[in-house]
Scaffold this motif. Structure first.
Motif, PDB file in Angstrom:
ATOM      1  N   PHE A  17      57.645  46.942  38.021  1.00 22.00           N
ATOM      2  CA  PHE A  17      56.476  46.084  37.899  1.00 22.00           C
ATOM      3  C   PHE A  17      56.898  44.749  37.304  1.00 22.00           C
ATOM      4  N   CYS A  73      48.008  46.082  39.379  1.00 26.05           N
ATOM      5  CA  CYS A  73      48.638  45.054  40.221  1.00 26.05           C
ATOM      6  C   CYS A  73      47.594  44.003  40.570  1.00 26.05           C
ATOM      7  N   GLU A  89      47.887  41.766  42.682  1.00 24.02           N
ATOM      8  CA  GLU A  89      47.914  41.437  44.101  1.00 24.02           C
ATOM      9  C   GLU A  89      47.096  42.429  44.924  1.00 24.02           C
ATOM     10  N   CYS A  90      47.358  43.715  44.725  1.00 24.16           N
ATOM     11  CA  CYS A  90      46.719  44.694  45.599  1.00 24.16           C
ATOM     12  C   CYS A  90      45.683  45.546  44.878  1.00 24.16           C
ATOM     13  N   LYS A  94      46.093  47.948  42.918  1.00 23.70           N
ATOM     14  CA  LYS A  94      46.535  49.304  42.636  1.00 23.70           C
ATOM     15  C   LYS A  94      46.638  49.541  41.126  1.00 23.70           C
ATOM     16  N   TYR A 103      49.068  43.654  33.308  1.00 23.37           N
ATOM     17  CA  TYR A 103      48.774  43.066  34.617  1.00 23.37           C
ATOM     18  C   TYR A 103      50.048  42.454  35.182  1.00 23.37           C
ATOM     19  N   THR A 151      52.596  42.342  39.152  1.00 24.04           N
ATOM     20  CA  THR A 151      52.677  42.663  40.581  1.00 24.04           C
ATOM     21  C   THR A 151      53.558  43.890  40.749  1.00 24.04           C
ATOM     22  N   CYS A 152      53.131  44.770  41.647  1.00 21.79           N
ATOM     23  CA  CYS A 152      53.839  46.028  41.801  1.00 21.79           C
ATOM     24  C   CYS A 152      55.036  45.881  42.724  1.00 21.79           C
ATOM     25  N   GLU A 153      55.776  46.958  42.838  1.00 21.08           N
ATOM     26  CA  GLU A 153      57.045  46.967  43.545  1.00 21.08           C
ATOM     27  C   GLU A 153      56.942  46.442  44.974  1.00 21.08           C
ATOM     28  N   MET A 176      55.155  44.355  46.258  1.00 22.85           N
ATOM     29  CA  MET A 176      55.076  42.900  46.272  1.00 22.85           C
ATOM     30  C   MET A 176      56.465  42.297  46.227  1.00 22.85           C
ATOM     31  N   LYS A 177      57.285  42.825  45.359  1.00 25.39           N
ATOM     32  CA  LYS A 177      58.618  42.299  45.155  1.00 25.39           C
ATOM     33  C   LYS A 177      59.451  42.491  46.413  1.00 25.39           C
ATOM     34  N   CYS A 232      51.744  44.044  49.018  1.00 26.46           N
ATOM     35  CA  CYS A 232      51.623  45.397  48.512  1.00 26.46           C
ATOM     36  C   CYS A 232      50.950  46.240  49.581  1.00 26.46           C
TER      37      CYS A 232
END
Lengths: 151, 151
Positions: A119, B92, B94-95, B97, B129, B131-133, B135-136, B141
């Motif tokens: 994350f 996340c 972004e999404c 989640k 808060y 961005t999750c994996e 996203m990277k 996501c």
DNA sequence: TCCAAAATGAGAATAGTTATCGTTGGCCTG
DNA sequence: CAGGCCAACGATAACTATTCTCATTTTGGA
């Protein structure tokens, strides 16, 4: 009145409403204010600023990093000047008082936890809710509790 | 359909709407749902439950300890079944989640901090808060960005 | 089964915040 | 230092999430 260069530096035009809001927040004794509270304080000082403008400006300040927005329980947002040093909050559910604290150990753990799950941490919020000392000692805090006698 | 004894034990009458809401939350794949989301899911299943009732029942469930309410950024509240084991959340941005985690060290520090300032801690909320994996890795996501896709 | 008390559903009401839009004003240019 | 463009403003309408109201229905015990 606050310096207009603060706004310029933040990439914002130095308009009158922005200056008023910024200096009001700098001079206020209570560092955590709601949009409504800021609006009313300005009115009391004889400053005419529209409520919509207060909201708009606070959002811009937040984006620019000048203030920090906190979403407290019950959907209430409060704002405080960004003093540069991050801290978390303890909120008294009886009197609404807000205490600040900072704990390096917690900060470190959070970074580690985020990292471990891939994350990318952007920010975090930590609130401890409870009753403050005044409540324990006197049955009431500095401000007034709910007058109903029942919790 | 969920067992009515769960409700009885919680001190609540076993009414149809309450049973429907409870079992819907137990069977849902997404454990964090908004009141609106629960309402819509019920409609889609052909269950007629009023939106006001959903809000009312969720608040009762929260009071009874059956569910936990989270106040996310932007004034959105989501609910999840209380599984007994406390945990905190990573969200996340972004999404939308939600990931759960639990860190004993953080829990302990929090208790200590409250104690040190004479605070009686009732609860706390910790959200990370970021961005999750997904996203990277992929630039997106699982869900889509923009639409704050909270059930 | 019957009934009182509690819960429901529909929609109105509320609180906090954001969007709209015509008017005003900051600030860059000359 | 005036002119003018465009961002910012203010008033208010709109919106979103949630709670309240109240007539009607349901629950659970006698």
């Amino acid at each position: 009145m606050s310096d207009s260069s603060d706004l310029k530096k933040a990439g914002l035009k130095a308009t009158l409403p922005r200056l008023k809001i910024l200096s009001m927040m700098e001079e206020a004794k209570e560092p955590h204010m709601s949009a409504e509270g800021i609006y009313k304080s300005l009115l009391e000082s004889g400053e005419e600023v529209g409520l919509a403008t207060v909201y708009r400006v606070l959002t811009q300040f937040e984006t620019a990093g000048l203030v920090i927005r906190h979403n407290f329980e019950g959907g209430r947002a409060v704002f405080e000047l960004n003093q540069g040093h991050h801290h978390d909050h303890m909120v008294c559910v009886e009197c609404g008082k807000v205490f600040e604290f900072f704990d390096p150990a917690i900060e470190a753990r959070q970074r580690k936890i985020a990292e471990k799950s891939g994350f990318v941490m952007e920010e975090h919020s930590l609130y401890i809710y409870g009753t403050c000392e005044g409540m324990k000692k006197n049955g009431v805090c500095s401000k007034k509790a709910k007058t109903t006698g029942m919790a």
